[in-house]
Design an enzyme around this catalytic site. Structure first.
Site, PDB file in Angstrom:
ATOM      1  N   HIS A  18     -53.709  17.527   2.440  1.00  0.00           N
ATOM      2  CA  HIS A  18     -53.427  16.092   2.456  1.00  0.00           C
ATOM      3  C   HIS A  18     -54.662  15.321   2.916  1.00  0.00           C
ATOM      4  O   HIS A  18     -55.040  14.305   2.319  1.00  0.00           O
ATOM      5  CB  HIS A  18     -52.264  15.798   3.410  1.00  0.00           C
ATOM      6  CG  HIS A  18     -50.910  16.037   2.839  1.00  0.00           C
ATOM      7  ND1 HIS A  18     -50.495  17.272   2.433  1.00  0.00           N
ATOM      8  CD2 HIS A  18     -49.860  15.186   2.617  1.00  0.00           C
ATOM      9  CE1 HIS A  18     -49.253  17.189   1.979  1.00  0.00           C
ATOM     10  NE2 HIS A  18     -48.846  15.928   2.081  1.00  0.00           N
ATOM     11  N   GLU A  68      -9.405   0.538   5.376  1.00  0.00           N
ATOM     12  CA  GLU A  68      -9.828   0.132   4.029  1.00  0.00           C
ATOM     13  C   GLU A  68      -9.544  -1.351   3.829  1.00  0.00           C
ATOM     14  O   GLU A  68     -10.426  -2.126   3.448  1.00  0.00           O
ATOM     15  CB  GLU A  68      -9.085   0.968   3.003  1.00  0.00           C
ATOM     16  CG  GLU A  68      -9.396   0.608   1.555  1.00  0.00           C
ATOM     17  CD  GLU A  68      -8.502   1.344   0.581  1.00  0.00           C
ATOM     18  OE1 GLU A  68      -8.860   1.372  -0.621  1.00  0.00           O
ATOM     19  OE2 GLU A  68      -7.460   1.891   0.979  1.00  0.00           O
ATOM     20  N   HIS A  69      -8.305  -1.760   4.049  1.00  0.00           N
ATOM     21  CA  HIS A  69      -7.897  -3.161   3.947  1.00  0.00           C
ATOM     22  C   HIS A  69      -7.440  -3.647   5.314  1.00  0.00           C
ATOM     23  O   HIS A  69      -6.646  -2.971   5.977  1.00  0.00           O
ATOM     24  CB  HIS A  69      -6.720  -3.335   2.975  1.00  0.00           C
ATOM     25  CG  HIS A  69      -6.960  -2.762   1.613  1.00  0.00           C
ATOM     26  ND1 HIS A  69      -6.475  -1.519   1.235  1.00  0.00           N
ATOM     27  CD2 HIS A  69      -7.617  -3.249   0.536  1.00  0.00           C
ATOM     28  CE1 HIS A  69      -6.823  -1.278  -0.025  1.00  0.00           C
ATOM     29  NE2 HIS A  69      -7.522  -2.307  -0.468  1.00  0.00           N
ATOM     30  N   HIS A  75       1.623   2.941  -3.318  1.00  0.00           N
ATOM     31  CA  HIS A  75       0.556   3.620  -4.054  1.00  0.00           C
ATOM     32  C   HIS A  75       0.785   5.120  -4.119  1.00  0.00           C
ATOM     33  O   HIS A  75       0.662   5.745  -5.169  1.00  0.00           O
ATOM     34  CB  HIS A  75      -0.797   3.367  -3.361  1.00  0.00           C
ATOM     35  CG  HIS A  75      -1.565   2.215  -3.929  1.00  0.00           C
ATOM     36  ND1 HIS A  75      -2.003   2.164  -5.225  1.00  0.00           N
ATOM     37  CD2 HIS A  75      -1.989   1.069  -3.357  1.00  0.00           C
ATOM     38  CE1 HIS A  75      -2.652   1.035  -5.433  1.00  0.00           C
ATOM     39  NE2 HIS A  75      -2.652   0.352  -4.310  1.00  0.00           N
ATOM     40  N   GLN A 126       0.826  -1.210   0.000  1.00  0.00           N
ATOM     41  CA  GLN A 126       0.000   0.000   0.000  1.00  0.00           C
ATOM     42  C   GLN A 126       0.859   1.258   0.000  1.00  0.00           C
ATOM     43  O   GLN A 126       0.487   2.266  -0.593  1.00  0.00           O
ATOM     44  CB  GLN A 126      -0.924   0.002   1.211  1.00  0.00           C
ATOM     45  CG  GLN A 126      -1.930  -1.127   1.212  1.00  0.00           C
ATOM     46  CD  GLN A 126      -2.694  -1.214  -0.101  1.00  0.00           C
ATOM     47  OE1 GLN A 126      -3.490  -0.338  -0.437  1.00  0.00           O
ATOM     48  NE2 GLN A 126      -2.459  -2.280  -0.859  1.00  0.00           N
ATOM     49  N   ASP A 174      -7.074  -6.959  -4.649  1.00  0.00           N
ATOM     50  CA  ASP A 174      -6.927  -5.820  -5.558  1.00  0.00           C
ATOM     51  C   ASP A 174      -7.203  -6.203  -7.009  1.00  0.00           C
ATOM     52  O   ASP A 174      -7.768  -5.414  -7.765  1.00  0.00           O
ATOM     53  CB  ASP A 174      -5.492  -5.270  -5.468  1.00  0.00           C
ATOM     54  CG  ASP A 174      -5.410  -4.052  -4.572  1.00  0.00           C
ATOM     55  OD1 ASP A 174      -6.456  -3.601  -4.072  1.00  0.00           O
ATOM     56  OD2 ASP A 174      -4.289  -3.555  -4.369  1.00  0.00           O
TER      57      ASP A 174
END
Length: 426
Positions: free
Chosen positions: A413, A320-321, A255, A252, A354
């Site tokens: 109504h 996230e992971h 990235h 990661q 992934d």
């Protein structure tokens, strides 16, 4: 990576959401306004300014797609096809159908499920190519039944998109692909230009300018999420292999310089070995500069007294992971409350998800896994409630409905119901 022993204040571990600087937000608004005003002309000027590409046409040509196929190795193309099949198989199980039921009084109620008409998919460019983003966004949209799927992606200085991106799109039958990125691409998808018709929803990750642009146009169109930098938490006990945990953390870190890589463990010995492995493996990474900045700025190792305390840390981080590298990882699954994707055991390394396993890799970041979920087929569908009331049902319940309306001070109504209940009404 600094090793920190966990204190009681776990909330301090949460990562703050980057909402950009005032200058970045203003720049995004100016770009959006330029595209709304000048359309394709603005898109071409901004593409030349930010990407260094001078374009005659924004649309990718059939010749460019053919060229992409010629540049891609046959075994890589076959891998893309196999990954696509795995992703399609997983997402086909998510599709919902419309449903209806009747009550004894003749009332019919239900939910009509309808795919969106059009979706725009943003595929990042810059320091890497992401054909996996094509697969993960397009396939659930196709499974939902979306008729028009558009891809936008920033070109290189030669006005080209990566061969893998074009081939992945072509394999899925997507031909409406535009060479434009950044906030200007988001604006085009939201408001439309002469070349790019507007879409109903915008999907896909990007840099801070893309994220801010998606936030800016939300409401005019729908968006998937405001995606932050990628993040991983490795939850490990003393049975984990330090070299494997370190490799997963770096997966990661490479990235983006703002990516977050965190080890949580009850073992100080493992913590020290993983730290040393990360530094050793960094030296041979092609993207060393990016990964090193990520590890220095956002890499952490947290040591807690027990594995149960480690799980508390994970649930606060809401990553996230999440990888669980521990003895009997399945046994801890129920204790995990907040994570975008959970990888169980040493053979379930994060890149498996992934690229290839099938579940979507578009996941909530910045702790938003506390209240949101991975991308699914549902994100490309909308639901309509269906109500068919019978005469008998209205006679049985009309007075109650009118009384409820008057409780809220809405006389019209109430009268709308009572007009239908008047004697001799048809």
């Amino acid at each position: 990576m600094k090793i920190t022993k966990i204190q009681e204040n776990l909330l301090s571990l949460q990562r703050s959401i980057d909402s950009g600087t005032a200058e970045q937000r203003e720049a995004v608004r100016n770009i959006i306004e330029a595209v709304r005003k000048d359309g394709d002309t603005a898109l071409k000027k901004l593409t030349e300014k930010f990407d260094g590409a001078v374009l005659d046409s924004l649309l990718v040509s059939p010749e460019e797609i053919e060229e992409a196929y010629s540049l891609l190795q046959p075994d890589l193309l076959e891998t893309i096809r196999e990954a696509a099949q795995n992703i399609r198989d997983f997402h086909s199980r998510q599709k919902r159908e419309s449903w209806y039921y009747e009550r004894p009084d003749g009332t019919m109620l239900g939910q009509k499920v309808t795919p969106l008409d059009s979706v725009g998919v943003y595929v990042p460019g810059g320091t890497a190519a992401y054909p996996s983003s094509v697969l993960m966004n397009v396939i659930p949209a196709q499974t939902a039944g979306v008729e028009r799927i558009v891809i936008v992606s920033p070109p290189d200085s030669n006005g080209k998109l990566p061969a893998g991106v074009l081939a992945a799109a072509a394999e899925l039958g997507i031909t409406e692909i535009y060479k434009v990125g950044g906030a200007q691409a988001v604006a085009a998808l939201a408001y439309g230009t002469a070349s790019i018709k507007k879409t109903d929803k915008i999907m896909g990750p990007g840099n801070i300018y893309v994220a801010l642009a998606k936030r800016e146009v939300f409401g005019t169109v729908d968006i998937d999420m405001i995606a932050g930098p990628s993040e991983i938490v490795v939850l490990a006990d003393e049975t984990a292999f330090p070299n494997e945990a370190a490799a997963d953390l770096l997966s990661q870190a490479e990235h983006d310089a703002n990516s977050s890589s965190i080890l949580v463990t009850p073992s100080l010995e493992l913590a020290e070995k993983v730290r040393d492995e990360v530094l050793r493996q960094l030296e041979t990474l092609p993207r060393k500069e990016i990964a090193q900045k990520s590890i220095e700025n956002h890499g952490h190792i947290y040591v807690a007294e027990t594995f149960e305390k480690c799980i508390e840390v994970v649930n606060v981080l809401a990553p996230e992971h999440l990888e669980i590298l521990a003895d009997n990882p399945e046994g801890w699954l129920d204790a995990i409350k907040h994570a975008g994707a959970i990888f169980l055991g040493r053979y379930s390394s994060e890149p498996v998800g992934d690229y290839f396993a099938g579940p979507n890799h578009v996941l909530p970041t910045n702790g938003t896994a506390r209240f949101s979920s991975p991308l699914t087929v549902d994100d490309f569908m909308k639901k309509s409630s269906v109500i068919s009331y019978s005469r008998q049902a209205l006679e049985n319940n009309g007075a109650k409905i009118a009384a409820f309306a008057r409780l809220e001070g809405l006389e019209a109504h109430a009268r709308a119901i009572e007009e239908r209940l008047k004697e001799g009404g048809k």
